[in-house]
Design an enzyme around this catalytic site. Sequence first.
Site, mmCIF file in Angstrom:
data_model
loop_
_atom_site.group_PDB
_atom_site.id
_atom_site.type_symbol
_atom_site.label_atom_id
_atom_site.label_comp_id
_atom_site.label_asym_id
_atom_site.label_seq_id
_atom_site.Cartn_x
_atom_site.Cartn_y
_atom_site.Cartn_z
ATOM 1 N N ARG A 1 -9.829 7.475 6.072
ATOM 2 C CA ARG A 1 -8.932 8.109 7.033
ATOM 3 C C ARG A 1 -7.516 7.989 6.503
ATOM 4 O O ARG A 1 -7.194 7.026 5.793
ATOM 5 C CB ARG A 1 -8.983 7.427 8.410
ATOM 6 C CG ARG A 1 -10.339 7.290 9.007
ATOM 7 C CD ARG A 1 -10.987 8.596 9.371
ATOM 8 N NE ARG A 1 -10.202 9.419 10.272
ATOM 9 C CZ ARG A 1 -10.549 10.666 10.605
ATOM 10 N NH1 ARG A 1 -11.626 11.221 10.078
ATOM 11 N NH2 ARG A 1 -9.802 11.369 11.437
ATOM 12 N N ASN B 1 -3.932 0.445 -1.208
ATOM 13 C CA ASN B 1 -5.132 1.291 -1.288
ATOM 14 C C ASN B 1 -5.670 1.313 -2.717
ATOM 15 O O ASN B 1 -4.921 1.102 -3.678
ATOM 16 C CB ASN B 1 -4.740 2.726 -0.884
ATOM 17 C CG ASN B 1 -5.919 3.686 -0.892
ATOM 18 O OD1 ASN B 1 -7.003 3.383 -0.394
ATOM 19 N ND2 ASN B 1 -5.711 4.864 -1.475
ATOM 20 N N HIS C 1 -7.736 3.980 -5.330
ATOM 21 C CA HIS C 1 -8.139 5.379 -5.477
ATOM 22 C C HIS C 1 -8.887 5.524 -6.807
ATOM 23 O O HIS C 1 -8.409 5.033 -7.838
ATOM 24 C CB HIS C 1 -6.900 6.282 -5.453
ATOM 25 C CG HIS C 1 -7.241 7.723 -5.614
ATOM 26 N ND1 HIS C 1 -7.861 8.443 -4.609
ATOM 27 C CD2 HIS C 1 -7.087 8.583 -6.652
ATOM 28 C CE1 HIS C 1 -8.076 9.686 -5.034
ATOM 29 N NE2 HIS C 1 -7.616 9.792 -6.266
ATOM 30 N N ASP D 1 2.172 5.117 1.032
ATOM 31 C CA ASP D 1 3.305 5.694 1.751
ATOM 32 C C ASP D 1 2.802 6.898 2.540
ATOM 33 O O ASP D 1 1.594 7.075 2.696
ATOM 34 C CB ASP D 1 4.476 6.014 0.806
ATOM 35 C CG ASP D 1 4.158 7.139 -0.176
ATOM 36 O OD1 ASP D 1 3.098 7.791 -0.027
ATOM 37 O OD2 ASP D 1 4.972 7.375 -1.085
ATOM 38 N N VAL E 1 -0.513 11.302 0.836
ATOM 39 C CA VAL E 1 -1.836 10.799 0.454
ATOM 40 C C VAL E 1 -1.879 10.412 -1.034
ATOM 41 O O VAL E 1 -1.480 11.205 -1.901
ATOM 42 C CB VAL E 1 -2.913 11.867 0.757
ATOM 43 C CG1 VAL E 1 -4.279 11.435 0.220
ATOM 44 C CG2 VAL E 1 -2.988 12.111 2.253
HETATM 45 C C1 GRF Z 1 -14.222 3.589 -4.012
HETATM 46 O O1 GRF Z 1 -14.491 4.417 -5.105
HETATM 47 C C2 GRF Z 1 -12.787 3.712 -3.630
HETATM 48 O O2 GRF Z 1 -11.954 3.905 -4.724
HETATM 49 C C3 GRF Z 1 -12.797 4.944 -2.779
HETATM 50 O O3 GRF Z 1 -13.968 4.838 -2.022
HETATM 51 C C4 GRF Z 1 -14.926 4.083 -2.744
HETATM 52 C C5 GRF Z 1 -15.338 2.960 -1.865
HETATM 53 O O4 GRF Z 1 -16.386 2.197 -2.404
HETATM 54 N N1 GRF Z 1 -11.584 5.040 -2.021
HETATM 55 P P1 GRF Z 1 -16.812 0.846 -1.684
HETATM 56 O O5 GRF Z 1 -17.035 1.146 -0.203
HETATM 57 O O6 GRF Z 1 -15.760 -0.167 -1.902
HETATM 58 O O7 GRF Z 1 -18.126 0.468 -2.345
#
Ligand code: GRF
Length: 215
Positions: free
Chosen positions: A91, A107, A109, A141, A144
């Site tokens: 989210r 976060n 990514h 921030d 996204v």
């Molecule tokens: C990961 O690839 C993360 O970078 C992305 O969602 C995935 C989550 O994997 N935002 P998990 O739930 O930590 O196994």
Amino acid sequence: MIKIGVLISGSGSNLQSIIEAVNNGSIVAEIALVISNNEEAYGLTRAENYGILTKVIKHGDFGQCQEFDQELLRVLKENRVDLVVLAGFMRVLGAAFLAAFPDRVINIHPAILPSFPGTHGQEQAFDYGVKLAGCTVHFVDEKVDHGPIIIQAAVPVLSNDSEDCLGARILRCEHKIFPRALALYCAGNLRIEDRKVKISGVDESALEDQFLISC
Ligand code: GRF
């Protein structure tokens, strides 16, 4: 000690790596609670296995994103959380939420930002034909996948890679850099200057080996 609130939506493998790093002392912090917006997230079971408080807050129960954010905030504040960690949380948090935790939301990514932000970043990088994929840990921030970058790791794309195979290697890298970034934060070793994250207290000459080659 810093109290971390982890927000998840799914499998929680990143959460697991964070729990292990807290338990072995590499992250000096306490995980106050884990919140999921998805009641079926396996990450909830992972947290419960370690006796960590869990809470389900479903975005669908709220008419507007702001109301969902406010409930998240209420629960995080109630548990005296200092740092919010988004570990596969699907989210987008609004401005009011972020204002309540300035430079205190981190976060992960699964792409090398600023390339390939958004939900399908990993797939888009693979389809584009990049030779280096990877992952990024960054402060959040209002845009996204945009905030100041803490650590990135590069993962070479092999000629016979499938998206799944590459994704699994990227995820293994995530499990290394996410706890490391959080350890740096919790040790007070991160400082943001003009959107650049300055890291102190580590030998940066080791970073290339650690994150580019061995991931
Ligand atoms: C990961 O690839 C993360 O970078 C992305 O969602 C995935 C989550 O994997 N935002 P998990 O739930 O930590 O196994």
